[in-house]
Write an enzyme that holds these catalytic residues in place. Structure first.
Site, mmCIF file in Angstrom:
data_model
loop_
_atom_site.group_PDB
_atom_site.id
_atom_site.type_symbol
_atom_site.label_atom_id
_atom_site.label_comp_id
_atom_site.label_asym_id
_atom_site.label_seq_id
_atom_site.Cartn_x
_atom_site.Cartn_y
_atom_site.Cartn_z
ATOM 1 N N LYS A 10 0.830 -1.223 0.000
ATOM 2 C CA LYS A 10 0.000 0.000 0.000
ATOM 3 C C LYS A 10 0.867 1.277 0.000
ATOM 4 O O LYS A 10 2.072 1.217 0.255
ATOM 5 C CB LYS A 10 -0.938 -0.051 1.206
ATOM 6 C CG LYS A 10 -1.971 -1.203 1.131
ATOM 7 C CD LYS A 10 -2.946 -1.140 2.310
ATOM 8 C CE LYS A 10 -4.042 -2.192 2.193
ATOM 9 N NZ LYS A 10 -5.010 -2.105 3.322
ATOM 10 N N TYR A 50 -12.663 -1.784 -3.694
ATOM 11 C CA TYR A 50 -13.182 -1.891 -2.326
ATOM 12 C C TYR A 50 -14.706 -1.782 -2.263
ATOM 13 O O TYR A 50 -15.262 -1.494 -1.204
ATOM 14 C CB TYR A 50 -12.517 -0.849 -1.426
ATOM 15 C CG TYR A 50 -11.111 -1.224 -1.017
ATOM 16 C CD1 TYR A 50 -10.871 -2.313 -0.181
ATOM 17 C CD2 TYR A 50 -10.013 -0.489 -1.446
ATOM 18 C CE1 TYR A 50 -9.586 -2.663 0.210
ATOM 19 C CE2 TYR A 50 -8.723 -0.828 -1.060
ATOM 20 C CZ TYR A 50 -8.526 -1.916 -0.232
ATOM 21 O OH TYR A 50 -7.247 -2.259 0.161
ATOM 22 N N ASN A 113 -2.200 0.232 6.974
ATOM 23 C CA ASN A 113 -1.695 -1.032 7.522
ATOM 24 C C ASN A 113 -0.765 -1.792 6.569
ATOM 25 O O ASN A 113 -0.667 -3.009 6.624
ATOM 26 C CB ASN A 113 -2.873 -1.903 7.983
ATOM 27 C CG ASN A 113 -3.826 -2.230 6.853
ATOM 28 O OD1 ASN A 113 -3.593 -1.851 5.714
ATOM 29 N ND2 ASN A 113 -4.894 -2.939 7.154
ATOM 30 N N HIS A 116 -2.181 -5.363 1.603
ATOM 31 C CA HIS A 116 -3.471 -6.036 1.396
ATOM 32 C C HIS A 116 -3.245 -7.513 1.127
ATOM 33 O O HIS A 116 -2.239 -7.895 0.534
ATOM 34 C CB HIS A 116 -4.183 -5.424 0.182
ATOM 35 C CG HIS A 116 -5.368 -6.214 -0.293
ATOM 36 N ND1 HIS A 116 -6.626 -6.070 0.267
ATOM 37 C CD2 HIS A 116 -5.487 -7.181 -1.247
ATOM 38 C CE1 HIS A 116 -7.461 -6.913 -0.342
ATOM 39 N NE2 HIS A 116 -6.793 -7.599 -1.257
ATOM 40 N N GLU A 127 -9.250 -10.780 -7.632
ATOM 41 C CA GLU A 127 -8.391 -9.621 -7.385
ATOM 42 C C GLU A 127 -7.104 -9.677 -8.220
ATOM 43 O O GLU A 127 -6.600 -8.638 -8.651
ATOM 44 C CB GLU A 127 -8.081 -9.517 -5.890
ATOM 45 C CG GLU A 127 -9.320 -9.136 -5.081
ATOM 46 C CD GLU A 127 -9.063 -9.046 -3.588
ATOM 47 O OE1 GLU A 127 -10.002 -8.699 -2.847
ATOM 48 O OE2 GLU A 127 -7.925 -9.310 -3.144
#
Ligand code: UDP
Ligand code: MG
Length: 138
Positions: A10, A50, A113, A116, A127
């Site tokens: 990320k 998302y 965080n 993913h 995905e």
């Protein structure tokens, strides 16, 4: 069963210059890399990725965060890849993630965080194809 799962390094991790450290941990855990690239999501792409969270209170901020800078999607393959990768990255909240997991080491907070990981074999397949066309996957 051999499965495919999607990782995304990320924007916070790219900013921290830990792409190499994270990829090393993924390889050392036995995952085969089928595809890897540096790219950036548009607002519409992040919203679509998302979509499942569109009614959650954190959705708008999540889309902003995921479009705030470059990301590194990685298509991975391994026996039991989905569950094993979720174990490698740890709890969504880095503060709750087990010591030594990628989110525990590199994550900042429950939003930023670090990484993913797909949550089911079906989503792993879906995905991977969101980011990689068939001719890009080895
Ligand atoms: N997220 C957030 N606040 C929350 C829960 C999640 O900002 O309370 C963000 C976080 O970046 C997370 C992503 O939304 O990784 C997707 O949430 P999900 O519940 O699917 O967690 P994950 O599967 O990534 O562990
Ligand atoms: Mg999830």
């Amino acid at each position: 069963m051999v499965q495919r799962t999607l990782a995304i390094i990320k924007p916070d991790s790219v900013e921290k210059k830990v792409i190499g450290d994270i990829v090393k941990r993924i390889e050392e855990a036995g995952f085969k890399i089928l595809g890897l690239k540096l790219t950036r999501l548009t607002e519409n792409q992040a919203k679509a990725f998302y979509e499942i969270h569109k009614d959650k209170p954190f959705y708008n901020d999540l889309v902003k965060y995921m479009t705030s800078g470059p990301i590194v999607p990685i298509a991975l393959e391994k026996e039991n890849a989905v569950e094993d990768f979720r174990k490698l990255i740890g709890n969504t909240d880095p503060a709750k993630a087990e010591k030594g997991t990628i989110r525990n080491i590199y994550g900042t907070n429950i939003e930023r965080n670090a990484i993913h990981g797909s949550d089911s074999p079906e989503n792993g397949e879906k995905e991977v194809l969101f980011f990689f066309s068939l001719c890009e996957l080895l």
